[in-house]
Design an enzyme around this catalytic site. Structure first.
Site, PDB file in Angstrom:
ATOM      1  N   HIS A  97     -87.114  70.453  32.745  1.00 40.48           N
ATOM      2  CA  HIS A  97     -86.335  72.014  31.928  1.00 40.48           C
ATOM      3  C   HIS A  97     -86.317  72.804  33.177  1.00 40.48           C
ATOM      4  CE1 HIS A  97     -90.512  73.754  31.065  1.00 40.48           C
ATOM      5  NE2 HIS A  97     -90.672  72.499  30.643  1.00 40.48           N
ATOM      6  N   ASP A  99     -85.925  76.320  32.075  1.00 38.72           N
ATOM      7  CA  ASP A  99     -86.820  77.659  31.847  1.00 38.72           C
ATOM      8  C   ASP A  99     -88.161  77.623  31.962  1.00 38.72           C
ATOM      9  OD1 ASP A  99     -87.158  75.641  29.874  1.00 38.72           O
ATOM     10  OD2 ASP A  99     -86.978  77.186  28.420  1.00 38.72           O
ATOM     11  N   ASP A 129     -94.630  73.334  35.908  1.00 38.58           N
ATOM     12  CA  ASP A 129     -93.758  73.065  34.542  1.00 38.58           C
ATOM     13  C   ASP A 129     -92.630  74.057  34.711  1.00 38.58           C
ATOM     14  OD1 ASP A 129     -93.120  72.448  32.213  1.00 38.58           O
ATOM     15  OD2 ASP A 129     -94.450  74.293  30.976  1.00 38.58           O
ATOM     16  N   GLU A 163     -86.384  74.718  26.848  1.00 37.71           N
ATOM     17  CA  GLU A 163     -87.493  73.877  26.222  1.00 37.71           C
ATOM     18  C   GLU A 163     -88.635  74.772  25.854  1.00 37.71           C
ATOM     19  OE1 GLU A 163     -90.932  71.171  26.472  1.00 37.71           O
ATOM     20  OE2 GLU A 163     -90.652  73.052  27.516  1.00 37.71           O
ATOM     21  N   GLU A 164     -88.866  75.785  26.579  1.00 37.54           N
ATOM     22  CA  GLU A 164     -90.141  76.499  26.203  1.00 37.54           C
ATOM     23  C   GLU A 164     -90.207  77.227  25.044  1.00 37.54           C
ATOM     24  OE1 GLU A 164     -92.656  75.907  27.738  1.00 37.54           O
ATOM     25  OE2 GLU A 164     -92.560  75.213  29.970  1.00 37.54           O
ATOM     26  N   HIS A 408     -98.784  76.170  32.158  1.00 39.32           N
ATOM     27  CA  HIS A 408     -98.699  77.336  31.265  1.00 39.32           C
ATOM     28  C   HIS A 408     -99.590  78.616  31.857  1.00 39.32           C
ATOM     29  CE1 HIS A 408     -95.946  75.877  27.888  1.00 39.32           C
ATOM     30  NE2 HIS A 408     -95.758  75.642  28.934  1.00 39.32           N
TER      31      HIS A 408
END
Length: 436
Positions: A97, A99, A129, A163-164, A408
């Site tokens: 992804h 974002d 990520d 996605e996030e 994250h």
């Protein structure tokens, strides 16, 4: 002519780092948290990918079929196909992804919004990520297009938006699936590239966002016998709900077989109340949180149970534990009963990958070949769409080549060597499937 693996070769690290530097340079503009007015503009990432791949597109005489699919201005998804020679035969790498989760530069040891290199470490928001995977798969597509490698299988890569945080619906993978963009990927394994640690991730969790609102009666704290304390009501009610959840959804026997580090959980993560003075007993408060559910339980069953717990508590509010001699949840003389209400956000189901499928076997073999060992794992993090795809007959597997320790997190980074290994694993997967 060399073998498929020889022709695909190894990751061009200089080119990869150059592209990743451009992507991380856009990370500030693809942070995803609409509640904080952070609306990602994924096309800033798309544009850099297209700068690399457009010279090899069919529009410019190359082999790549490029489809930029947008459902909102500036928020595109990108589907790129390197066509094979056998109709319906395909291998896909999906889910990387464009974002990222937010980052506060004041709390980082280095800038989250520009790529920095420290030995093998590639540092910045999105390196693990998931912008690192976007750059990695872009390099794979470029190499296929440059070499014009003749493959039986089409290689399809889908970069996704939103996605996030999908609280703004209809932007990313869910909408692509709804409109049939994944339908032609059923002819071979679908690898969802958005996990970490260079090993097969064979199980993911479902998620159910929930919000519990407690309503009592606001009153002066010096006259507590005339109040219904919404905070006490919420805390005691949540205790009952959590205890009953763990009774009804205990650790499942299959969790050990799949290597889940955590069973299903229900926990609060946020607390809100309308405000007021210290001498006011609140008449309302809200506790929010989520359920993380291993894939051996059904999301809809959990939601039904949670609603049932709430209904029971409301019907029997007098039986709920209180806190002190005047704590209560009913004021009979005023005809007032405290109550709780639960609502749910958009749920997501987890997946247990098929360990007997062709997709898992080629991923297993490729991992062993490149890394030297295979240690599959599972976690109750959630990924969109994949359960629905599996139920629709897709051979869904998941993997990723960042680091779970920095996922994250502040000071996020990945390792260039891991990304290089990921590239080799992709090459091995493609090569093995050519033998079928």
């Amino acid at each position: 002519m060399g073998s498929v693996k020889e022709i695909i070769g190894e990751l061009n690290k200089e080119s990869f780092v150059s592209l990743l530097s451009k992507l991380i340079g856009e990370a500030q503009f693809v942070q995803n948290n609409p509640k904080e007015n952070l609306i990602p503009q994924e096309d800033k990432i798309v544009n850099h990918v297209l700068d690399v791949l457009n010279p090899y597109s069919t529009a410019n005489g190359g082999p790549l079929l490029i489809n930029h699919v947008s459902y909102a201005p500036g928020r595109g998804n990108l589907i790129v196909e390197y066509p094979g020679t056998v109709s319906g035969k395909v291998v896909s790498f999906v889910g990387s992804h464009m974002d990222v989760v937010p980052a506060n530069p004041d709390t980082w040891k280095f800038s989250p919004f520009s790529l920095s290199v420290d030995g093998d470490q590639l540092r910045g928001r999105g390196t693990t990520d998931c912008l690192g995977h976007v750059a990695l798969l872009t390099e794979l597509l470029k190499k296929l297009a440059q070499t014009k490698l003749k493959l039986k299988s089409s290689v399809v890569i889908v970069f996704i938006a939103s996605e996030e945080d999908n609280s703004i619906p209809g932007i990313g993978a869910e909408q692509l699936a709804k409109e049939g963009y994944f339908a032609n990927l059923k002819g071979g394994p679908l690898f969802w590239i958005d996990t970490a640690d260079s090993q097969p991730c064979i199980g993911t969790g479902g998620s159910i966002p929930w919000k519990l609102v407690a309503t009592g009666k606001l009153f002066h704290s010096g006259l507590a016998h005339q109040a219904i304390n919404a905070m006490e009501l919420a805390m005691e009610a949540l205790k009952v709900i959590q205890l009953r959840f763990y009774e009804d959804f205990p650790p499942h026997t299959m969790e050990q077989a799949y290597g889940f580090a955590s069973p299903s959980t229900m926990k609060p993560t946020q607390w809100i109340y309308p405000g007021g003075g210290l001498n006011q007993i609140p008449g309302e408060c809200t506790i929010s949180g989520d359920v993380r559910l291993t894939p051996f339980y059904a999301v809809k069953d959990v939601m039904k149970k949670l609603q049932g717990y709430v209904d029971y508590i409301n019907a029997n509010i007098e039986k709920l534990d209180t806190r002190g001699p005047v704590s209560k949840y009913v004021l009979p003389n005023e005809g007032i009963r405290g109550r709780i209400d639960i609502t749910f956000g958009e749920p997501m189901s987890g997946v247990a990958c098929d360990l007997n499928s062709r997709g898992y076997k080629v991923l297993h073999n490729a991992t062993k070949e490149v890394i030297g060992h295979v240690k599959p794992y599972s976690l109750t993090g959630s990924l969109p769409v994949i359960r629905e795809l599996q139920e629709d007959g897709f051979d869904v597997q998941t993997a990723g080549y960042g680091l779970l320790d920095t996922y994250h997190a502040q000071n996020e980074y990945c390792l260039l060597s891991d990304m290089g290994n990921g590239y080799k694993i992709f090459a091995s997967i493609i090569s093995q499937l050519e033998e079928d």
